[in-house]
Design a protein around this motif. Structure first.
Motif, PDB file in Angstrom:
ATOM      1  N   GLN A 168       0.833  -1.209   0.000  1.00  0.00           N
ATOM      2  CA  GLN A 168       0.000   0.000   0.000  1.00  0.00           C
ATOM      3  C   GLN A 168       0.865   1.256   0.000  1.00  0.00           C
ATOM      4  N   GLN A 169       1.955   1.239   0.757  1.00  0.00           N
ATOM      5  CA  GLN A 169       2.848   2.393   0.787  1.00  0.00           C
ATOM      6  C   GLN A 169       3.442   2.654  -0.589  1.00  0.00           C
ATOM      7  N   ARG A 170       3.797   1.598  -1.304  1.00  0.00           N
ATOM      8  CA  ARG A 170       4.373   1.770  -2.642  1.00  0.00           C
ATOM      9  C   ARG A 170       3.339   2.282  -3.633  1.00  0.00           C
ATOM     10  N   VAL A 171       2.091   1.841  -3.504  1.00  0.00           N
ATOM     11  CA  VAL A 171       1.020   2.378  -4.349  1.00  0.00           C
ATOM     12  C   VAL A 171       0.844   3.867  -4.057  1.00  0.00           C
ATOM     13  N   ASN A 172       0.879   4.226  -2.786  1.00  0.00           N
ATOM     14  CA  ASN A 172       0.760   5.622  -2.375  1.00  0.00           C
ATOM     15  C   ASN A 172       1.863   6.471  -3.006  1.00  0.00           C
ATOM     16  N   ILE A 173       3.082   5.943  -2.994  1.00  0.00           N
ATOM     17  CA  ILE A 173       4.220   6.654  -3.572  1.00  0.00           C
ATOM     18  C   ILE A 173       4.057   6.780  -5.084  1.00  0.00           C
TER      19      ILE A 173
ATOM     20  N   LEU B  44       9.410  -0.021   3.927  1.00  0.00           N
ATOM     21  CA  LEU B  44       9.993  -0.470   2.666  1.00  0.00           C
ATOM     22  C   LEU B  44      11.279  -1.251   2.896  1.00  0.00           C
ATOM     23  N   ASP B  45      11.488  -2.276   2.052  1.00  0.00           N
ATOM     24  CA  ASP B  45      12.747  -2.996   2.076  1.00  0.00           C
ATOM     25  C   ASP B  45      13.822  -2.152   1.398  1.00  0.00           C
ATOM     26  N   ALA B  46      15.058  -2.630   1.468  1.00  0.00           N
ATOM     27  CA  ALA B  46      16.191  -1.838   0.983  1.00  0.00           C
ATOM     28  C   ALA B  46      16.079  -1.516  -0.502  1.00  0.00           C
ATOM     29  N   THR B  47      15.604  -2.462  -1.301  1.00  0.00           N
ATOM     30  CA  THR B  47      15.526  -2.250  -2.745  1.00  0.00           C
ATOM     31  C   THR B  47      14.494  -1.186  -3.091  1.00  0.00           C
TER      32      THR B  47
ATOM     33  N   ARG C 109      13.291   1.037  -1.015  1.00  0.00           N
ATOM     34  CA  ARG C 109      13.750   2.281  -0.405  1.00  0.00           C
ATOM     35  C   ARG C 109      14.655   3.036  -1.378  1.00  0.00           C
ATOM     36  N   GLU C 110      15.559   2.319  -2.034  1.00  0.00           N
ATOM     37  CA  GLU C 110      16.453   2.932  -3.007  1.00  0.00           C
ATOM     38  C   GLU C 110      15.670   3.537  -4.171  1.00  0.00           C
ATOM     39  N   THR C 111      14.644   2.841  -4.622  1.00  0.00           N
ATOM     40  CA  THR C 111      13.809   3.353  -5.714  1.00  0.00           C
ATOM     41  C   THR C 111      13.131   4.655  -5.324  1.00  0.00           C
ATOM     42  N   VAL C 112      12.596   4.698  -4.108  1.00  0.00           N
ATOM     43  CA  VAL C 112      11.902   5.904  -3.649  1.00  0.00           C
ATOM     44  C   VAL C 112      12.864   7.078  -3.519  1.00  0.00           C
ATOM     45  N   LEU C 113      14.040   6.822  -2.987  1.00  0.00           N
ATOM     46  CA  LEU C 113      15.022   7.903  -2.867  1.00  0.00           C
ATOM     47  C   LEU C 113      15.423   8.426  -4.243  1.00  0.00           C
TER      48      LEU C 113
END
Length: 229
Positions: free
Chosen positions: A154-159, A179-182, A184-188
């Motif tokens: 859900q958090q990734r859909v929100n992003i 978020l997992d590390a992978t 998290r890197e995408t969001v940053l």
């Protein structure tokens, strides 16, 4: 650089109607300017007012005094129609929690900001597919409502929805939480891309490493807490 977000001498009070209408001042003298292409982190202890300030910027809370300018609009004095237009065209918000209409497909949830601006459905869905794939939401889930997903999904859909349209200003509330590390890197990387195109960003980041990477400076909101009477 031009200040896209310009907050001047803002204060906030809450009225406790169940306690004799007592008025509590929770913020006073808040000042913050965020330039295009800049990311500013709100810091401070829990209860210092980080979320309160974010909600005032977004127009969910009404400031008691002061100015909150997003571009040419003063949110502190804007009418509801102006706030709706601001949110549609200028100011995006990625909250910690996904709030959607039940039974709406994930693809449409992510495409909604673009569809609201009149982007053709095919183009809006293409951008939504790109972001959902980038954030590793399995394609088999795109036709389902995200209300059935895990917290991280859900958090990734929100992003994905928050970054579907290239808002000139963005509010981010713990964007790397859950978020997992992978991912998290995408969001940053998405945040860095938004900065590169000139977005002015205000965020709450308890992830210190993420804050150090994407934020240009920090503002401790505790400085805006009124002194006890």
């Amino acid at each position: 650089m031009t200040a896209m977000i310009d907050i001047r001498d803002v204060s906030k009070t809450f009225t406790l109607h169940n306690q004799g209408s007592a008025i509590i001042q929770v913020m006073a003298g808040a000042n913050l300017q965020v330039a295009t292409g800049e990311c500013v982190a709100l810091t401070g202890e829990s209860g210092a007012g980080k979320s309160t300030l974010m909600r005032m910027i977004y127009g969910n809370y009404l400031a008691a005094s002061g100015q909150i300018r997003i571009g040419d609009l003063d949110v502190a004095t804007a009418n509801p129609r102006e706030i709706i237009t601001l949110r549609r065209e200028t100011l995006g918000y990625v909250s910690q929690f996904l709030r959607v209409v039940p039974r709406v497909a994930t693809l449409d949830v992510v495409a909604e900001p673009l569809l609201a601006l009149g982007v053709p459905q095919g183009d809006a869905h293409e951008k939504a597919r790109m972001l959902l794939a980038k954030l590793r939401i399995p394609e088999r889930l795109w036709s389902l409502s995200p209300t059935t997903f895990s917290g991280g999904e859900q958090q990734r859909v929100n992003i994905a929805r928050g970054f579907a349209y290239e808002y000139p200003a963005l509010l981010l509330d713990e964007p790397t939480a859950s978020l997992d590390a992978t991912n998290r890197e995408t969001v940053l990387s998405l945040i860095e891309e938004a900065k590169d195109r000139g977005a002015a960003i205000v965020g709450i980041f308890h992830d210190e490493a993420a804050r150090d990477r994407v934020c240009d400076r920090e503002i401790n909101v505790s400085a805006f807490t009124p002194e006890p009477a």
